[in-house]
Design an enzyme around this catalytic site. Structure first.
Site, PDB file in Angstrom:
ATOM      1  N   SER A   1      24.697 -20.916 -72.567  1.00 42.06           N
ATOM      2  CA  SER A   1      24.744 -20.838 -71.108  1.00 42.06           C
ATOM      3  C   SER A   1      25.074 -22.176 -70.459  1.00 42.06           C
ATOM      4  O   SER A   1      25.697 -22.219 -69.401  1.00 42.06           O
ATOM      5  CB  SER A   1      23.405 -20.326 -70.568  1.00 42.06           C
ATOM      6  OG  SER A   1      23.211 -18.985 -70.955  1.00 42.06           O
TER       7      SER A   1
ATOM      8  N   ALA B   1      22.037 -15.831 -71.390  1.00 34.63           N
ATOM      9  CA  ALA B   1      20.599 -15.560 -71.411  1.00 34.63           C
ATOM     10  C   ALA B   1      19.868 -16.843 -71.786  1.00 34.63           C
ATOM     11  O   ALA B   1      20.110 -17.414 -72.847  1.00 34.63           O
ATOM     12  CB  ALA B   1      20.272 -14.452 -72.408  1.00 34.63           C
ATOM     13  N   ILE B   2      19.001 -17.272 -70.885  1.00 41.78           N
ATOM     14  CA  ILE B   2      18.166 -18.447 -71.130  1.00 41.78           C
ATOM     15  C   ILE B   2      16.731 -17.936 -71.166  1.00 41.78           C
ATOM     16  O   ILE B   2      16.231 -17.392 -70.170  1.00 41.78           O
ATOM     17  CB  ILE B   2      18.343 -19.510 -70.029  1.00 41.78           C
ATOM     18  CG1 ILE B   2      19.826 -19.861 -69.852  1.00 41.78           C
ATOM     19  CG2 ILE B   2      17.534 -20.760 -70.354  1.00 41.78           C
ATOM     20  CD1 ILE B   2      20.122 -20.696 -68.627  1.00 41.78           C
ATOM     21  N   ILE B   3      16.093 -18.099 -72.313  1.00 45.71           N
ATOM     22  CA  ILE B   3      14.753 -17.550 -72.516  1.00 45.71           C
ATOM     23  C   ILE B   3      13.768 -18.698 -72.695  1.00 45.71           C
ATOM     24  O   ILE B   3      14.003 -19.592 -73.520  1.00 45.71           O
ATOM     25  CB  ILE B   3      14.745 -16.590 -73.723  1.00 45.71           C
ATOM     26  CG1 ILE B   3      15.759 -15.453 -73.461  1.00 45.71           C
ATOM     27  CG2 ILE B   3      13.345 -16.042 -73.966  1.00 45.71           C
ATOM     28  CD1 ILE B   3      16.052 -14.590 -74.661  1.00 45.71           C
TER      29      ILE B   3
ATOM     30  N   HIS C   1      12.702 -27.515 -71.916  1.00 44.53           N
ATOM     31  CA  HIS C   1      14.146 -27.332 -72.076  1.00 44.53           C
ATOM     32  C   HIS C   1      14.664 -26.207 -71.179  1.00 44.53           C
ATOM     33  O   HIS C   1      15.715 -26.322 -70.550  1.00 44.53           O
ATOM     34  CB  HIS C   1      14.464 -27.044 -73.548  1.00 44.53           C
ATOM     35  CG  HIS C   1      15.911 -26.891 -73.851  1.00 44.53           C
ATOM     36  ND1 HIS C   1      16.505 -25.663 -74.031  1.00 44.53           N
ATOM     37  CD2 HIS C   1      16.889 -27.818 -73.998  1.00 44.53           C
ATOM     38  CE1 HIS C   1      17.788 -25.836 -74.283  1.00 44.53           C
ATOM     39  NE2 HIS C   1      18.048 -27.128 -74.262  1.00 44.53           N
TER      40      HIS C   1
ATOM     41  N   PHE D   1      26.955 -15.112 -60.900  1.00 37.91           N
ATOM     42  CA  PHE D   1      25.880 -15.640 -61.733  1.00 37.91           C
ATOM     43  C   PHE D   1      25.223 -14.490 -62.484  1.00 37.91           C
ATOM     44  O   PHE D   1      24.358 -13.794 -61.964  1.00 37.91           O
ATOM     45  CB  PHE D   1      24.851 -16.371 -60.869  1.00 37.91           C
ATOM     46  CG  PHE D   1      23.763 -17.036 -61.653  1.00 37.91           C
ATOM     47  CD1 PHE D   1      23.991 -18.249 -62.276  1.00 37.91           C
ATOM     48  CD2 PHE D   1      22.512 -16.459 -61.757  1.00 37.91           C
ATOM     49  CE1 PHE D   1      22.983 -18.877 -62.996  1.00 37.91           C
ATOM     50  CE2 PHE D   1      21.495 -17.066 -62.477  1.00 37.91           C
ATOM     51  CZ  PHE D   1      21.727 -18.290 -63.097  1.00 37.91           C
TER      52      PHE D   1
END
Length: 183
Positions: free
Chosen positions: A62, A86-88, A94, A119
């Protein structure tokens, strides 16, 4: 007075899209891409990677999405660009740094180029939440594509490339019909 509003009922054969997809968390991004393609296809867009309407660009994650989406927007070849990722959240800060910078970067790409950049980056606390948003409960990829279609139409109107949706422009605001209500 003229009303400018994106529409989905136009001839979509001339529209061009780019989809930038982060490979990191591809279990999620593959599902978002499928939902996105389904929406575009159902709205008359040829989603074939060998076709002329949609270009697909895969990036490592991402964080790389904004740079590539800006380069694509600067080319002037696209009516809208859809960013998927996807940012988990993990156990370190981080997540906070990456999510904030990606959001700023995608917004900057749209603002600096005048091309709609959608977005479509999921920012979730868990993989389960990401999967729910990518197909288990609903697929937000569909929504991101719908946003891109609407924004392509709206910006086309504002630039004078498409006719404005002013069929009701002469009516007072109190008499404007709500398109969400059936007659």
């Amino acid at each position: 007075m003229t009303i400018f509003e994106g529409t989905f009922a136009q001839d979509s054969s001339a529209l061009r899209f780019a989809i930038v997809i982060g490979r990191f968390n591809d279990l999620v991004t593959d599902k978002l891409l499928s939902g996105c393609q389904d929406c575009l296809k159902r709205h008359g867009i040829d989603v074939n990677p060998h076709g002329t309407q949609v270009d697909y660009v895969w990036v490592p994650g991402s964080f790389e999405v904004p740079l590539v989406s800006r380069q694509l927007a600067l080319s002037g070849n696209y009516d809208s660009i859809i960013c998927l990722g996807a940012i988990i959240r993990g156990n370190t800060p981080h997540f906070d740094y990456v999510a904030a910078e990606v959001a700023k970067g995608v917004a900057a790409a749209a603002f600096q180029t005048g091309t709609p950049v959608v977005f479509g980056i999921l920012t979730t606390d868990t993989m389960q939440q990401a999967l729910e948003r990518a197909g288990i409960k609903s697929n937000l990829g569909w929504n991101y594509a719908l946003n891109a279609l609407e924004m392509a139409s709206l910006i086309g109107q504002l630039r004078g490339e498409l006719p404005a949706n002013n069929a009701q422009a002469a009516l007072p605001v109190s008499q404007l019909k709500n398109p969400m209500l059936s007659e």
